[in-house]
Each structure stands twice: as C-alpha cells, then as structure tokens.
Scaffold this motif. Structure first.
Motif, mmCIF file in Angstrom:
data_model
loop_
_atom_site.group_PDB
_atom_site.id
_atom_site.type_symbol
_atom_site.label_atom_id
_atom_site.label_comp_id
_atom_site.label_asym_id
_atom_site.label_seq_id
_atom_site.Cartn_x
_atom_site.Cartn_y
_atom_site.Cartn_z
ATOM 1 N N GLN A 34 2.128 -8.250 5.563
ATOM 2 C CA GLN A 34 3.505 -7.770 5.439
ATOM 3 C C GLN A 34 3.824 -7.347 4.004
ATOM 4 O OE1 GLN A 34 5.821 -11.037 6.967
ATOM 5 N NE2 GLN A 34 5.132 -10.717 9.065
ATOM 6 N N ASP A 35 3.379 -8.149 3.044
ATOM 7 C CA ASP A 35 3.636 -7.826 1.633
ATOM 8 C C ASP A 35 2.978 -6.509 1.237
ATOM 9 O OD1 ASP A 35 5.092 -10.159 1.390
ATOM 10 O OD2 ASP A 35 3.506 -11.256 0.322
ATOM 11 N N ILE A 36 1.737 -6.306 1.684
ATOM 12 C CA ILE A 36 1.025 -5.078 1.323
ATOM 13 C C ILE A 36 1.636 -3.868 2.030
ATOM 14 C CG2 ILE A 36 -1.208 -3.883 1.427
ATOM 15 C CD1 ILE A 36 -0.937 -6.109 -0.769
ATOM 16 N N LEU A 37 2.030 -4.017 3.286
ATOM 17 C CA LEU A 37 2.694 -2.907 3.972
ATOM 18 C C LEU A 37 3.994 -2.525 3.269
ATOM 19 C CD1 LEU A 37 2.052 -3.875 7.703
ATOM 20 C CD2 LEU A 37 1.185 -1.841 6.501
ATOM 21 N N ALA A 38 4.718 -3.511 2.747
ATOM 22 C CA ALA A 38 5.950 -3.232 2.005
ATOM 23 C C ALA A 38 5.655 -2.536 0.671
ATOM 24 C CB ALA A 38 6.723 -4.527 1.767
ATOM 25 N N LEU A 39 4.499 -2.835 0.088
ATOM 26 C CA LEU A 39 4.105 -2.243 -1.193
ATOM 27 C C LEU A 39 3.576 -0.816 -1.033
ATOM 28 C CD1 LEU A 39 3.509 -2.769 -4.251
ATOM 29 C CD2 LEU A 39 1.280 -3.655 -3.522
ATOM 30 N N ALA A 40 3.045 -0.488 0.132
ATOM 31 C CA ALA A 40 2.349 0.789 0.355
ATOM 32 C C ALA A 40 3.147 2.015 -0.084
ATOM 33 C CB ALA A 40 1.925 0.910 1.813
ATOM 34 N N PRO A 41 4.423 2.163 0.296
ATOM 35 C CA PRO A 41 5.147 3.375 -0.123
ATOM 36 C C PRO A 41 5.236 3.516 -1.643
ATOM 37 C CG PRO A 41 6.375 2.207 1.580
ATOM 38 C CD PRO A 41 5.246 1.314 1.166
ATOM 39 N N ARG A 42 5.311 2.402 -2.333
ATOM 40 C CA ARG A 42 5.402 2.445 -3.795
ATOM 41 C C ARG A 42 4.066 2.843 -4.416
ATOM 42 N NH1 ARG A 42 8.935 -3.040 -4.598
ATOM 43 N NH2 ARG A 42 10.875 -2.205 -3.756
ATOM 44 N N ILE A 43 2.977 2.307 -3.875
ATOM 45 C CA ILE A 43 1.650 2.655 -4.392
ATOM 46 C C ILE A 43 1.379 4.140 -4.158
ATOM 47 C CG2 ILE A 43 -0.835 2.316 -4.025
ATOM 48 C CD1 ILE A 43 0.398 0.020 -5.572
ATOM 49 N N ARG A 57 -13.486 -8.567 2.238
ATOM 50 C CA ARG A 57 -12.594 -8.161 3.334
ATOM 51 C C ARG A 57 -11.129 -8.141 2.919
ATOM 52 N NH1 ARG A 57 -13.206 -11.714 8.464
ATOM 53 N NH2 ARG A 57 -15.310 -11.019 8.069
ATOM 54 N N ARG A 58 -10.677 -9.136 2.169
ATOM 55 C CA ARG A 58 -9.264 -9.198 1.798
ATOM 56 C C ARG A 58 -8.856 -8.027 0.898
ATOM 57 N NH1 ARG A 58 -12.447 -13.148 -0.287
ATOM 58 N NH2 ARG A 58 -12.333 -13.709 -2.498
ATOM 59 N N ALA A 59 -9.777 -7.563 0.063
ATOM 60 C CA ALA A 59 -9.490 -6.394 -0.772
ATOM 61 C C ALA A 59 -9.546 -5.112 0.051
ATOM 62 C CB ALA A 59 -10.470 -6.328 -1.937
ATOM 63 N N LEU A 60 -10.553 -4.993 0.907
ATOM 64 C CA LEU A 60 -10.681 -3.809 1.758
ATOM 65 C C LEU A 60 -9.483 -3.659 2.693
ATOM 66 C CD1 LEU A 60 -14.467 -4.103 2.639
ATOM 67 C CD2 LEU A 60 -13.381 -2.331 1.239
ATOM 68 N N ARG A 61 -9.029 -4.781 3.245
ATOM 69 C CA ARG A 61 -7.871 -4.752 4.143
ATOM 70 C C ARG A 61 -6.622 -4.325 3.367
ATOM 71 N NH1 ARG A 61 -5.757 -3.659 8.795
ATOM 72 N NH2 ARG A 61 -4.537 -5.288 9.765
ATOM 73 N N THR A 62 -6.519 -4.759 2.116
ATOM 74 C CA THR A 62 -5.403 -4.339 1.267
ATOM 75 C C THR A 62 -5.417 -2.830 1.093
ATOM 76 O OG1 THR A 62 -5.321 -6.476 0.119
ATOM 77 C CG2 THR A 62 -4.390 -4.577 -1.045
ATOM 78 N N LEU A 65 -4.373 -1.107 4.385
ATOM 79 C CA LEU A 65 -2.937 -1.193 4.662
ATOM 80 C C LEU A 65 -2.108 -0.327 3.715
ATOM 81 C CD1 LEU A 65 -2.645 -5.003 5.434
ATOM 82 C CD2 LEU A 65 -2.471 -3.116 7.075
ATOM 83 N N LEU A 66 -2.647 -0.075 2.534
ATOM 84 C CA LEU A 66 -1.959 0.800 1.586
ATOM 85 C C LEU A 66 -2.088 2.266 1.979
ATOM 86 C CD1 LEU A 66 -2.902 -0.877 -1.813
ATOM 87 C CD2 LEU A 66 -0.659 -0.885 -0.693
ATOM 88 N N GLY A 67 -2.961 2.558 2.936
ATOM 89 C CA GLY A 67 -3.148 3.930 3.398
ATOM 90 C C GLY A 67 -3.900 4.796 2.410
ATOM 91 N N LEU A 68 -4.872 4.194 1.704
ATOM 92 C CA LEU A 68 -5.576 4.924 0.647
ATOM 93 C C LEU A 68 -6.772 5.723 1.143
ATOM 94 C CD1 LEU A 68 -5.244 2.197 -2.093
ATOM 95 C CD2 LEU A 68 -3.897 4.272 -1.828
ATOM 96 N N GLY A 69 -7.260 5.415 2.321
ATOM 97 C CA GLY A 69 -8.272 6.208 2.999
ATOM 98 C C GLY A 69 -9.483 6.584 2.176
#
Length: 194
Positions: A34-43, A57-62, A65-69
């Motif tokens: 949830q925290d990372i999804l909330a951060l995504a638009p700002r990143i 995995r925890r970094a890759l999932r971050t 979720l940030l939508g960095l593709g």
C-alpha cells in the motif's frame, strides 16, 4: 545536474517485527504494498533516466508496484549486507545473543565469520556509486535495502566509517537523494517522499 535517488524497499512482515533481514527473500507486506502504491505517482514525476534494483524479491516487487517496467536494471551490488547468524532474529533474540552487541557497535565491531564484513559492503556500494558517477547528467533511482543504502551514504557520500550507518534511520518506502556538483557528491535529501 545528476541526481541519484536511493529508495529503501517497501516494508515486509519482518520489518514490522524488527527481524533482521538480508538473504531471506521475502515479499512486501500488505502495508508495504500500500505504501509503495501510494508513492508510485510521485516517483513517476521524477523523470527517471534509469532505475537500478537489488535482485531481492522485496526490492523487485517495489519496482514493479512503482510501475517502472523496462527501465529497471538488476544490480547485485545493491543487495542487503549479509547478516549471517543474526538473520531472522527478533530484537528479543538478538538481546540474548552475546555476539550481537560486539557486532552492533560503531567502534571496533567484532564481525562473526558468517556476517558480511562492513568493508565488503562499503566496497560494493562504493563501486556502484562510482559507476553512477560516470553516467551522464540525469535522474537515476536505486531500489535497495536499509543497511546497504546507509553504508553507501556514510562511506561514499559523508566520508565517515561504514559502521556509523546505525546513526542513520531510513524508513521503508522513503528516499535519500544524492547530487553531483562537479566532482563533489552531496547529500540533498534524506528519509523523505518526493
């Protein structure tokens, strides 16, 4: 100008309980997601040229979720320091381990054989930072882990011993920012959200 943003991955269940986590390949907790999804638009407003990510995995999932593709490059140098015999232990368990207070001190720590030496972590973090220093001006992001990022900042930017990393508190899902001004590397932000 060149900026490197350093992002600590989103929270895991072990972060919530204070367990040390390096090699155990955990996913993010519900709160972490949830925290990372909330951060995504700002990143996404940072105009990133390239993203570097720890292979855990925890970094890759971050990153996901940030939508960095496709902008994500895995870099093993960004993995967390190996906590060895302290891995997965709670604060209460660490308090009972006689080796922990000898390691968890800034001056002359005694590093158990199973734990990655501070110098080794600082060397790989420094090599990563040197490579970023060779890149053209732009906006870069590294998604990694609390211990590694704080050691990078101590030794590579602030010029203080790697063991001083315990003086810095970088929360899950928060950033630090480094800027290059000529040959000078400066800390421009810490424990913040854009």
């Amino acid at each position: 100008m060149k900026t490197l943003y350093l992002l600590r991955h989103g929270a895991t269940d072990w972060n919530a309980t204070g367990r040390l986590n390096s090699t155990t390949d955990l996913d993010l907790s519900d709160r972490g997601r949830q925290d990372i999804l909330a951060l995504a638009p700002r990143i996404q407003t940072l105009g990133l040229n390239q993203v570097f990510c720890s292979p855990r995995r925890r970094a890759l999932r971050t990153a996901e979720l940030l939508g960095l593709g496709a902008t994500v490059t895995l870099d093993d140098r960004l993995r967390e320091m190996d906590f060895g015999c302290f891995e997965g232990k709670t604060p209460q368990e660490l308090a009972q381990d006689p080796a922990f207070p000898q390691w968890y001190r800034e001056q002359d720590p005694i590093v158990p054989p199973s734990v990655e030496p501070f110098e080794a972590v600082a060397d790989r973090a420094g090599a990563f930072l040197a490579d970023i220093g060779q890149l053209p001006a732009g906006q870069y992001l590294a998604i990694a882990h609390g211990g590694l990022l704080r050691i990078l900042l101590c030794q590579g930017v602030l010029g203080i011993p790697a063991t001083a990393y315990r003086r810095l508190k970088l929360d899950n899902g928060k950033l630090a920012a480094i800027v290059w001004e000529g040959d000078l590397v400066r800390l421009a932000g810490f424990n913040w959200t854009p």
